[in-house]
Design a protein around this motif. Structure first.
Motif, mmCIF file in Angstrom:
data_model
loop_
_atom_site.group_PDB
_atom_site.id
_atom_site.type_symbol
_atom_site.label_atom_id
_atom_site.label_comp_id
_atom_site.label_asym_id
_atom_site.label_seq_id
_atom_site.Cartn_x
_atom_site.Cartn_y
_atom_site.Cartn_z
ATOM 1 N N THR A 67 -24.080 -0.560 -36.276
ATOM 2 C CA THR A 67 -22.671 -0.949 -35.900
ATOM 3 C C THR A 67 -22.116 -2.077 -36.764
ATOM 4 N N ILE A 68 -20.798 -1.919 -37.043
ATOM 5 C CA ILE A 68 -20.142 -2.877 -38.412
ATOM 6 C C ILE A 68 -19.264 -3.814 -37.686
ATOM 7 N N GLU A 69 -19.649 -5.029 -37.814
ATOM 8 C CA GLU A 69 -18.494 -6.136 -37.445
ATOM 9 C C GLU A 69 -18.157 -6.970 -38.493
ATOM 10 N N ARG A 70 -17.207 -7.312 -38.899
ATOM 11 C CA ARG A 70 -16.393 -8.230 -39.907
ATOM 12 C C ARG A 70 -16.370 -9.843 -39.418
ATOM 13 N N ASP A 71 -16.259 -9.938 -38.134
ATOM 14 C CA ASP A 71 -15.978 -11.298 -37.655
ATOM 15 C C ASP A 71 -17.454 -12.022 -37.577
ATOM 16 N N LYS A 72 -17.761 -13.324 -38.183
ATOM 17 C CA LYS A 72 -19.041 -13.686 -38.255
ATOM 18 C C LYS A 72 -19.424 -14.251 -36.862
ATOM 19 N N ASP A 73 -18.602 -14.839 -36.160
ATOM 20 C CA ASP A 73 -19.092 -15.273 -34.794
ATOM 21 C C ASP A 73 -19.392 -14.296 -33.893
ATOM 22 N N ARG A 74 -18.693 -13.314 -33.873
ATOM 23 C CA ARG A 74 -18.802 -12.037 -32.837
ATOM 24 C C ARG A 74 -20.272 -11.317 -33.314
ATOM 25 N N TYR A 75 -20.529 -11.152 -34.751
ATOM 26 C CA TYR A 75 -21.394 -10.368 -35.095
ATOM 27 C C TYR A 75 -22.883 -11.297 -34.624
ATOM 28 N N ILE A 76 -22.624 -12.662 -34.677
ATOM 29 C CA ILE A 76 -23.943 -13.625 -34.213
ATOM 30 C C ILE A 76 -24.124 -13.380 -32.851
ATOM 31 N N GLU A 77 -22.930 -13.456 -31.794
ATOM 32 C CA GLU A 77 -23.073 -12.978 -30.713
ATOM 33 C C GLU A 77 -23.518 -11.734 -30.479
ATOM 34 N N ALA A 78 -23.338 -10.818 -31.145
ATOM 35 C CA ALA A 78 -23.759 -9.361 -30.778
ATOM 36 C C ALA A 78 -25.279 -9.311 -31.099
ATOM 37 N N VAL A 79 -25.610 -9.997 -32.425
ATOM 38 C CA VAL A 79 -27.070 -9.965 -32.500
ATOM 39 C C VAL A 79 -27.950 -10.612 -31.197
ATOM 40 N N LYS A 80 -27.207 -11.794 -30.754
ATOM 41 C CA LYS A 80 -28.157 -12.302 -29.625
ATOM 42 C C LYS A 80 -27.875 -11.512 -28.333
ATOM 43 N N ASN A 81 -26.819 -10.800 -28.060
ATOM 44 C CA ASN A 81 -26.910 -9.688 -27.021
ATOM 45 C C ASN A 81 -27.903 -8.711 -27.334
ATOM 46 N N VAL A 82 -27.885 -8.207 -28.342
ATOM 47 C CA VAL A 82 -28.709 -6.980 -28.644
ATOM 48 C C VAL A 82 -30.451 -7.150 -28.321
ATOM 49 N N LYS A 83 -30.654 -8.474 -28.834
ATOM 50 C CA LYS A 83 -31.959 -9.019 -28.650
ATOM 51 C C LYS A 83 -32.304 -9.482 -27.241
ATOM 52 N N LYS A 84 -31.352 -9.954 -26.275
ATOM 53 C CA LYS A 84 -31.475 -10.075 -25.271
ATOM 54 C C LYS A 84 -32.037 -8.915 -24.343
ATOM 55 N N LEU A 85 -31.196 -7.717 -24.503
ATOM 56 C CA LEU A 85 -31.460 -6.690 -23.854
ATOM 57 C C LEU A 85 -32.647 -5.719 -24.422
ATOM 58 N N GLY A 86 -33.301 -6.460 -25.511
ATOM 59 C CA GLY A 86 -34.429 -5.895 -26.190
ATOM 60 C C GLY A 86 -34.138 -4.552 -26.768
ATOM 61 N N LEU A 87 -32.942 -4.371 -27.302
ATOM 62 C CA LEU A 87 -32.479 -3.150 -28.024
ATOM 63 C C LEU A 87 -32.556 -3.147 -29.576
#
Ligand code: SAH
Ligand code: MG
Length: 207
Positions: A67-87
């Motif tokens: 998945t591709i995202e160009r907004d840095k803050d959202r991307y960082i939040e996405a990385v955190k969320n994906v990790k939290k879910l173990g994905l």
């Protein structure tokens, strides 16, 4: 922490910060589609904070999402969320503008949910990354009911955006390489499938 709880937390965050994640109805429709059609690898344009990528990956253990995202803050939040879910093994996040990102990977499905004014560009750019008989799914095709509505009272920006979405819909309808169906779920979802003869043509061209 349990999955349901973590997902509710992402929904709450999106609501509070005004992040335009998929509507529940549309999300369920897409995940059910993935399940029924045994879709395995997905390319998403527009991750935001990872909500739809996570939901798609949770359909089955053998689903992978890039998945591709160009907004840095959202991307960082996405990385955190994906990790939290173990994905993190099955969801790959890419920080880039999708129109500048090139890949030769092939996908069963491409999910377009980024800048609405660039939908035709995303479709044209990434449709060659589809496997034979693959699908392109597009979100927000009705844009809050504004598509094909009276534009006289809209701001100039909104009017331009709606006009572009309307052109995209025409582009899909007239596209001979894809068969598109439009669904009145969530904010409007289009499912375009590569036609069989297109793949035959491509196969012939390879020889
Ligand atoms: N799919 C997400 C929501 C995406 S919102 C979900 O349902 O959970 C749309 C996102 O697309 C925004 O975060 C925006 O920053 C991003 N975006 C818009 N244009 C883009 C582009 N050209 N390349 C990459 N990301 C883009
Ligand atoms: Mg959307």
């Amino acid at each position: 922490m349990d999955q349901e709880y973590l997902i509710r937390k992402i929904e709450k965050y999106a609501d509070e910060k005004g992040v335009p994640i998929m509507e529940k109805e549309g999300m369920n429709f897409v995940t059910e589609f993935i399940r029924l059609n045994k879709i395995k690898n997905i390319l998403e344009i527009g991750s935001a904070i990872g909500y739809s990528a996570i939901n798609m990956a949770l359909v089955s253990d053998d689903v992978t999402v890039t998945t591709i995202e160009r907004d840095k803050d959202r991307y960082i939040e996405a990385v955190k969320n994906v990790k939290k879910l173990g994905l993190d093994k099955r969801v790959t996040l890419i920080f880039a503008d999708a129109l500048e990102f090139n890949t030769s990977e092939k996908y069963d499905m491409i999910f377009i949910d980024a800048a609405k004014s660039q939908y035709t560009k995303f479709f044209t750019k990434f449709s060659c990354n589809l496997n034979p008989r693959g699908y392109v799914i597009t979100d927000n095709i009705n844009f809050h009911g504004l598509v094909n509505s009276d534009k006289s009272k809209m701001s100039r920006n909104l009017r331009q955006l709606i006009t572009k979405l309307e052109r995209y819909i025409t582009f899909l309808k007239e596209n001979k390489r894809f068969k598109t169906r439009f669904f009145e779920v969530g904010d409007g979802v289009a499912i375009s499938r590569k036609r069989k003869d297109v793949d035959d043509e491509e196969d012939t061209n390879k020889d």
